[in-house]
Each structure stands twice: as structure tokens, then as C-alpha cells.
Design a protein around this motif. Structure first.
Motif, short mmCIF file in Angstrom:
data_model
loop_
_atom_site.label_atom_id
_atom_site.label_comp_id
_atom_site.label_asym_id
_atom_site.label_seq_id
_atom_site.Cartn_x
_atom_site.Cartn_y
_atom_site.Cartn_z
N VAL A 118 -0.95 37.10 -16.21
CA VAL A 118 -0.34 36.52 -15.00
C VAL A 118 0.72 37.46 -14.44
O VAL A 118 0.82 37.67 -13.23
N ALA A 119 1.51 38.09 -15.32
CA ALA A 119 2.53 39.04 -14.86
C ALA A 119 1.91 40.26 -14.19
O ALA A 119 2.45 40.77 -13.20
N ARG A 120 0.77 40.75 -14.71
CA ARG A 120 0.09 41.88 -14.06
C ARG A 120 -0.30 41.52 -12.62
O ARG A 120 -0.17 42.33 -11.71
N PHE A 121 -0.80 40.30 -12.43
CA PHE A 121 -1.17 39.82 -11.10
C PHE A 121 0.05 39.86 -10.16
O PHE A 121 0.00 40.45 -9.07
N TRP A 122 1.15 39.23 -10.58
CA TRP A 122 2.34 39.15 -9.73
C TRP A 122 2.98 40.52 -9.55
O TRP A 122 3.49 40.83 -8.47
N SER A 123 2.95 41.37 -10.56
CA SER A 123 3.50 42.72 -10.44
C SER A 123 2.75 43.49 -9.36
O SER A 123 3.36 44.15 -8.50
N ALA A 124 1.42 43.41 -9.37
CA ALA A 124 0.61 44.11 -8.37
C ALA A 124 0.80 43.52 -6.98
O ALA A 124 0.90 44.25 -5.99
N LEU A 125 0.88 42.20 -6.90
CA LEU A 125 1.01 41.54 -5.60
C LEU A 125 2.36 41.82 -4.96
O LEU A 125 2.45 42.07 -3.75
N LEU A 126 3.43 41.82 -5.76
CA LEU A 126 4.78 41.95 -5.21
C LEU A 126 5.38 43.35 -5.38
O LEU A 126 6.47 43.61 -4.88
N GLY A 127 4.68 44.22 -6.10
CA GLY A 127 5.21 45.56 -6.31
C GLY A 127 6.47 45.57 -7.16
O GLY A 127 7.36 46.38 -6.94
N ARG B 279 17.88 40.95 -14.41
CA ARG B 279 18.94 40.04 -13.99
C ARG B 279 19.91 40.84 -13.12
O ARG B 279 20.24 41.97 -13.43
N GLY B 280 20.29 40.29 -12.00
CA GLY B 280 21.20 40.98 -11.09
C GLY B 280 20.51 41.76 -9.99
O GLY B 280 21.17 42.32 -9.12
N ASP B 281 19.16 41.83 -10.01
CA ASP B 281 18.43 42.48 -8.91
C ASP B 281 18.67 41.71 -7.62
O ASP B 281 19.00 40.52 -7.65
N PRO B 282 18.46 42.36 -6.46
CA PRO B 282 18.61 41.65 -5.18
C PRO B 282 17.65 40.45 -5.05
O PRO B 282 17.99 39.46 -4.43
N GLN B 283 16.45 40.56 -5.63
CA GLN B 283 15.52 39.44 -5.64
C GLN B 283 15.59 38.77 -7.01
O GLN B 283 15.83 39.44 -8.02
N PRO B 284 15.37 37.47 -7.08
CA PRO B 284 15.38 36.81 -8.39
C PRO B 284 14.32 37.41 -9.32
O PRO B 284 13.24 37.81 -8.88
N ARG B 285 14.66 37.48 -10.59
CA ARG B 285 13.73 37.98 -11.61
C ARG B 285 12.63 36.95 -11.82
O ARG B 285 12.88 35.74 -11.82
N LEU B 286 11.39 37.42 -11.99
CA LEU B 286 10.28 36.54 -12.33
C LEU B 286 10.07 36.62 -13.84
O LEU B 286 9.96 37.72 -14.39
N VAL B 287 10.02 35.46 -14.49
CA VAL B 287 9.88 35.39 -15.94
C VAL B 287 8.60 34.65 -16.27
O VAL B 287 8.37 33.55 -15.77
#
Length: 152
Positions: free
Chosen positions: A52-61, A77-85
């Protein structure tokens, strides 16, 4: 309703018996419930977090970061966009999840094709509004999310 404000991040120091502090940054917070609230991430329950993370990583870069064994974090943590876990759970989701992500895209057809190519799917649900169009998609484990194309 809670108020939104910024609080300073300060470093305190002591030099030659004296002390002081310097502001090194600011963080946005929501106050009003007795605590400072900052949105730091979204956690997705998965039978196969890597897939699932590979999917979201590819989709969102977004690249995977340091993660506990069996989990996958996209971002830090602390990135401009919320971290996806992506956290492991023993069984697949049942029933409708009542919260989802909206992903803004420039070309709805192209984005739908990308989602499908990455292993996701189209639910068949589409909504057209004055401000744009929304389609409901799924990731490889069936988590629903929306692709949104706004008209300018």
C-alpha cells in the motif's frame, strides 16, 4: 471553536553566568482545548503496508522514511505535508471508512489511469459540481480516496 495561532520555537542558553533565548522558528497550533494541536500525519491500517505504501509513494511522489519494522512512513515528522503512516493489521478492512484523502489533480482522466496502473481502482462513483469534478478511487487494499479536478 479553537483559535489558530503560531508559537515560537526557542532555544535557551547560558553564557558566562547569564542566560537568554533565541527564537529559531515558529509552529502553527490550534488552541482552545487546553493543549496545542498540530496535524502531523495520517495512519492507514493495512494487511500489507509495503504494498500500500508503494502505491501511495508512487502516486504522491513521497519517499519512504525511517520506520519501525513492519510499518512504512512516507515523509518525516515536521515535513510541510503530514506524514503518511502505514501500519500492519491482522485482517482487511470491513465496512466504509468515514474519513478519506482528497488528491487534487490537473487531469482527472490521466490521474485515474495512473491510479489503475499502480494497482488501485475506480469505484464507479463520480460527482460533478460547479467548481469541478470528483471521482472516488481505491488503493490496492480498497481504501477509498477522491481525485479532484477543479475548474479555474
Amino acid at each position: 471553536m479553537a483559535a489558530r495561532s503560531e508559537i515560537p520555537i526557542a532555544v535557551n542558553f547560558m553564557v558566562d553566568g547569564g542566560h537568554g533565548s533565541v527564537v529559531v522558528g515558529r509552529v502553527g497550533v490550534c488552541q482552545g482545548w487546553g493543549v496545542a494541536n498540530v496535524w502531523s500525519g495520517v495512519t492507514v491500517d493495512c494487511v500489507d503496508p509495503e504494498r500500500v505504501a508503494r502505491f501511495w509513494s508512487a502516486l504522491l511522489g513521497r519517499e519512504p522514511g525511517a520506520s519501525p519494522e513492519g510499518w512504512v512512513y512516507l515523509g518525516e515528522r515536521g515535513d510541510p505535508q503530514p506524514r503518511l503512516v502505514f501500519q500492519p493489521v491482522p485482517g482487511p478492512r470491513t465496512g466504509k471508512v468515514r474519513i478519506h484523502l482528497d488528491i487534487t489533480v490537473d487531469d482527472l482522466d490521466e490521474a485515474m489511469a495512473t491510479v489503475t496502473r499502480l494497482g488501485g481502482g475506480f469505484t464507479g462513483e463520480r460527482h460533478d459540481y460547479d467548481e469541478g469534478a470528483v471521482v472516488v478511487m481505491t488503493d490496492p487494499e480498497g481504501h477509498e480516496f477522491c481525485l479532484v479536478e477543479y475548474r479555474d
